[in-house]
Structure formats: C-alpha cells, structure tokens
Design an enzyme around this catalytic site. Sequence first.
Site, PDB file in Angstrom:
ATOM      1  N   LYS A  35       7.041 -12.493   3.690  1.00 19.40           N
ATOM      2  CA  LYS A  35       6.412 -11.889   2.514  1.00 19.40           C
ATOM      3  C   LYS A  35       6.036 -10.442   2.810  1.00 19.40           C
ATOM      4  O   LYS A  35       6.046  -9.998   3.958  1.00 19.40           O
ATOM      5  CB  LYS A  35       5.160 -12.681   2.131  1.00 19.40           C
ATOM      6  CG  LYS A  35       4.081 -12.683   3.202  1.00 19.40           C
ATOM      7  CD  LYS A  35       2.900 -13.539   2.787  1.00 19.40           C
ATOM      8  CE  LYS A  35       1.811 -13.545   3.872  1.00 19.40           C
ATOM      9  NZ  LYS A  35       0.645 -14.365   3.475  1.00 19.40           N
ATOM     10  N   TYR A 263     -11.570  17.100   5.984  1.00 24.26           N
ATOM     11  CA  TYR A 263     -12.576  17.000   4.920  1.00 24.26           C
ATOM     12  C   TYR A 263     -13.959  16.650   5.466  1.00 24.26           C
ATOM     13  O   TYR A 263     -14.107  15.753   6.295  1.00 24.26           O
ATOM     14  CB  TYR A 263     -12.162  15.926   3.915  1.00 24.26           C
ATOM     15  CG  TYR A 263     -10.951  16.265   3.094  1.00 24.26           C
ATOM     16  CD1 TYR A 263     -10.917  17.414   2.301  1.00 24.26           C
ATOM     17  CD2 TYR A 263      -9.847  15.426   3.082  1.00 24.26           C
ATOM     18  CE1 TYR A 263      -9.804  17.709   1.522  1.00 24.26           C
ATOM     19  CE2 TYR A 263      -8.731  15.717   2.314  1.00 24.26           C
ATOM     20  CZ  TYR A 263      -8.712  16.859   1.533  1.00 24.26           C
ATOM     21  OH  TYR A 263      -7.610  17.154   0.767  1.00 24.26           O
TER      22      TYR A 263
END
Length: 386
Positions: A35, A263
């Site tokens: 998956k 940042y």
Amino acid sequence: MRGGLSEAVVDLAAIAHNTRVVAAHARGTVMAVVKADGFGHGAVQVARTVLANGATRLGVTTVDEALRLRGAGVAAPVLAWMYLPQDDLSQALAQEIDLSVASLAHLQGVAAQASAAGTTAVVHLKVDTGLHRNGACPAEWPRLVTAAAQMERRGTVRVRGVWSHLVHLDDPGHPFTATQVNAFEKAVGRARDAGLRPDLLHLANSGAALTAPHTHYSLVRAGLGLYGVEPVPGRTFGLRPAMTLRARVIMHRDVGAGEGVSYGHDYTTGQPGALALMPLGWADGLPRAASGRAQVWLGGARRPVAGRIAMDQCVIDTGRRRASLGEQAVVFGPGTGGEPTVGEWADWAGTTPQEILAGIGARVPRRYLPADVRPLSLDRIPATGD
C-alpha cells in the site's frame, strides 16, 4: 542522479532479501503489503520483487491501488480493504481482487454488485479484536458471518479469509496480544459454526511474523520489515534498508558566528563557517518536526540541518568545510557508511519510519537497483550521469 536535484534509490536486492527473511520465519504464507505505493518504494517494482522471493499474495488499502497492480500485469492475489459499500466495485470483481468486508453494510454492497455482474466476490471478513478502528465488533460478528454464509450458499460471495489487526504492532509480546489471539480464535470458531470454511486466517504483521509464531495461522502480512526496518525495537533479524534518499547541493555561502538561519532564526551559527542549500523540504517528505535535530551525510561527515525545514528546501551547516555545487548529500540510507537511517529521522520527527518512507514525495525520482545487484556501501550506489 541523472543530472537531477534529488533521488530515492531503491535497492530491490534488499527487498528480495527481506522477503526471504520473513518467509523463513513464517509458519504460513506471506502477504506483502504494498500500500501507499509500496511504502514509497514503488508498488509495482516491489510487488514483482517480493513475489519472486517468497511472497504469494499482496495487500493494499484501496481498490485503485489494486487495479494499478493489475494494470501493470501483476496477476497474484491482491486484497484491498478500504471502500464504501456503495462504491462501484465492478472493476475489482472483474479483475478478481479480493475485498475485505468489515460490516454487514459492506457485505451487502459487495454481494449485490457480484449478483448484478453474475459473478462471485471473494472476500476476507475482518473482525475487530481490540484495535477499535476497522472490522466488525464482537456484537456484530455473529450477524456478519451468518449473512456471509447465506450469501455463500447463493453463490454471490466466497469467504476466503478471516483477519484482524494487532494493537501493539512493534511489541507482539505485549500481554494484550494474547487477548487478541483469544478473540480472533473465537471469531474464527463462530464463522465455522455458521458454516464458513475460510482458507486464510491472518493476524500477524511484520513484527509478529518474526517473533510470535502463535499469531501466524495460515498467512502473515508483512509491511515495514520488507522495506528493511527492524519492526521490533531491540531485536535484529538482518533486514536491509531498501531506500537511500539523497540530493545535490545547489547553493553555498560563508557565514560568520551568530548568524540566524532559516525561518524564525531558530538556529544560530556558533562559529564562522559555511552553509549549504539542499533542495528537499517538507513537501518532499522531510518532516518539519525534525527541524533542529536532523542531520545529513555530506562531505564524509554528519552535518546538522540548520534551522527550520521549509517546503522545498533546507539548509545544512557544513562547519568550516565549504560544500561544492552539485555535491551529494545523503539524507538517509542503510547506515553502513555513517549516514543517518530512516529510523533516526523518525526519532527526530517524533514519528514512525513508515510515515517517513511513505511520505517521500512524487517529485523525488525513484531509481531502482536490480534485485541481483546489491550495494555494499554508499560508494557502491552509482550516481548515473555524474
């Protein structure tokens, strides 16, 4: 890296080896869980590799994932386990995809579509043994198996399997596992009392497949272990990590001491030195939560990620060594050459290796090393075009 900015190198020989390790421990057969695009490794490539090395079945989450495997020519049995009762399942039925049934509504939806198509739907009934997530609860289970037996007699469904999920996936020895085993066996007994004769009983995940043979029954579902992450902390089985993630340095600059980086200036340089820019960020799968702790391998040493990981990039503090443009940084790999592992990145981010691997974004190209060639170190991973 074929001239690109980044790549995830997938070692199919490692996946082949890991499949053989799991198969050697399993008392039953192996369902390989592919998956989420094979946990980010490429579902089709992984499926072909595991099926050639001991797995006999495949597991996916959605019908679309199963259909993509069929579209690529993968003919092995595939189980898909998440859909709505009213979803169009005609292609799944036509392509002989096994469907998980977790409620009476799902059973009725599957049976109705199989009847309309003039075919028989192959299903695995899922029982909730304590995870309280998916599967029929104990109170609903008798009605589900009774209805399934009636529909089986009508020819609209065939119950191939009964299954459930363990709660403590990384600790199969947890006392609650015994509670789940007892609940699972009671559910199987109830199904047989209703007249069902499922061929496949499956409960074990990778960790249980390797350490808890009493959970194996006729099938084990292996996911994380196939990709080379040891699934039970503190225990090793010789699994080989299959993915190496790396990127090129695209900028560098000199900085003085006390300079804020990225940042918010959460990171400040401690001495004069150099910074390197790596074109991978949280949109590519590097978790922002790892900011301030993460490291990469660059220039023969581990270097800290300086400041916050941004959407498309992050900064590496290379100390007094100035990186070269185009130089390769290894984000994670097998760990045999000193580079960080995916497990370390998971620890830095406070998450699981599964989330890191499956989160590596689609804009990071995958490159495959064939199953008959396995690199022994980072130096053996060829950088095509360099």
